[in-house]
Design an enzyme around this catalytic site. Structure first.
Site, mmCIF file in Angstrom:
data_model
loop_
_atom_site.group_PDB
_atom_site.id
_atom_site.type_symbol
_atom_site.label_atom_id
_atom_site.label_comp_id
_atom_site.label_asym_id
_atom_site.label_seq_id
_atom_site.Cartn_x
_atom_site.Cartn_y
_atom_site.Cartn_z
ATOM 1 N N TYR A 1 0.859 -1.189 0.000
ATOM 2 C CA TYR A 1 0.000 0.000 0.000
ATOM 3 C C TYR A 1 0.890 1.231 0.000
ATOM 4 C CZ TYR A 1 -3.785 3.067 1.758
ATOM 5 O OH TYR A 1 -4.710 4.068 1.948
ATOM 6 N N LYS B 1 -2.050 -1.663 -3.663
ATOM 7 C CA LYS B 1 -3.129 -0.710 -3.393
ATOM 8 C C LYS B 1 -2.548 0.642 -3.775
ATOM 9 C CE LYS B 1 -6.248 0.659 0.360
ATOM 10 N NZ LYS B 1 -6.534 0.449 1.807
#
Length: 317
Positions: free
Chosen positions: A146, A174
């Site tokens: 992420y 992400k």
């Protein structure tokens, strides 16, 4: 199929930034997690269309003890019972603690891990890579990397993602980037290596799907799952105008209101989600301090949006 390959196959659809329910005294309300998950599944979010992200920023993981984080992860996995993939956020300032949380998540049957760079001491690219490497090598589960430059001060670029691609258990991104050129380049160059989920808010979601993302992050999905499912379905059949119009009536209303709150000095994520949950008929309690509840106008605006979308529920449990 390896565990990491199984994780990658489930990384698609609406990534639900789940809140962590609490009692009015700020203690955990673990039974309410099941209520939330059942509501999402009833709304059509399940394997193939949704992913339940427990203990991300929306889940206030930074305000929970390690014991509480483990309890939330265990409850989420049990409540889902394999119907809706559960990805557990295991990020920590300590590499050792992140590894321990990763091992725990695997031991309880989580479907994957979400990992962001440490966010207090800004690290170098080597520091950050070694953090991901240690976590990836400690488990067999798939890991989503992420990118969070707004907290970590480190913005992943192509060179860094090249290094992540060497870690076999890192199977998802992400993804957003402060540089739109890098955002697009990663989608073009890595859409086959990783399952990429867009975390780029705004009206360009359709463009991200055209470039190869497999899903998108949503806080709104917590209280409007049917609407987010409709957006996803329209995107998958390339009805991009329909998807964008529906996004602007739902997700964009929420994020524009959140932006106004932040300008007024009210920050957070879980506090905004929790303020909206009673509109879906589910009370998830307060967010832990120092997060504060948003102003009444925010709830009124979201009530109007949900009513227009047919998502408003009158009975609060």
């Amino acid at each position: 199929m390896t565990k990491s390959e199984a994780t990658k196959s489930k990384y698609q659809g609406v990534f639900i930034a789940a809140c962590t329910p609490m009692q009015n005294d700020y203690s955990l309300n673990l039974p309410r997690i099941r209520t939330c998950i059942e509501y999402l599944i009833d709304g059509g979010l399940k394997t193939g269309t949704g992913v339940y992200v427990a203990l991300g920023a929306g889940g206030e993981q930074m305000h929970l003890s390690v014991q509480e984080r483990r309890a939330v992860a265990e409850t989420s996995v049990r409540a889902s019972a394999g119907r809706l993939p559960v990805i557990v956020g295991i990020s920590h300032q300590s590499t050792q603690m992140a590894v321990e949380l990763a091992e725990h998540a695997e031991s309880i049957g989580a479907d994957g891990l979400q990992v962001e760079p440490p966010w207090y001491f800004a690290g170098t690219a080597d520091d950050t890579f070694e953090y991901f490497q240690a976590i990836s090598q400690s488990v067999s589960l798939g890991v989503t990397a992420y990118n969070t430059p707004w907290t970590s001060g480190f913005d992943m670029d192509r060179k860094f993602v090249d290094r992540l691609a060497q870690l076999k258990n890192v199977v998802g991104l992400k993804w957003t980037n402060m540089d739109i050129t890098e955002f697009v380049a990663i989608l073009q160059n890595y859409k086959d290596r990783f399952s990429i989920i867009s975390n780029f808010y705004g009206a360009f979601l359709a463009s991200a799907f055209i470039l190869g993302v497999q899903g998108y992050v949503s806080q709104v999905a917590n209280f409007a799952p049917r609407t987010t499912l409709r957006i996803l379905q329209a995107l998958r059949v390339k009805h991009y105008e329909e998807a964008t119009n529906l996004y602007m009536r739902s997700e964009d209303v929420y994020y524009q209101a959140v932006t106004e709150l932040i300008r007024q000095g009210v920050t957070g994520e879980g506090n905004f989600i929790k303020a909206c949950m009673p509109l879906a008929g589910i009370s998830c309690g307060p967010a832990r301090l120092p997060l504060r509840p948003p102003s009444a106008w925010f709830i009124d605006r979201m009530r109007q949006s949900l009513e227009a979308l047919g998502e408003l529920r009158s009975t609060v449990s």
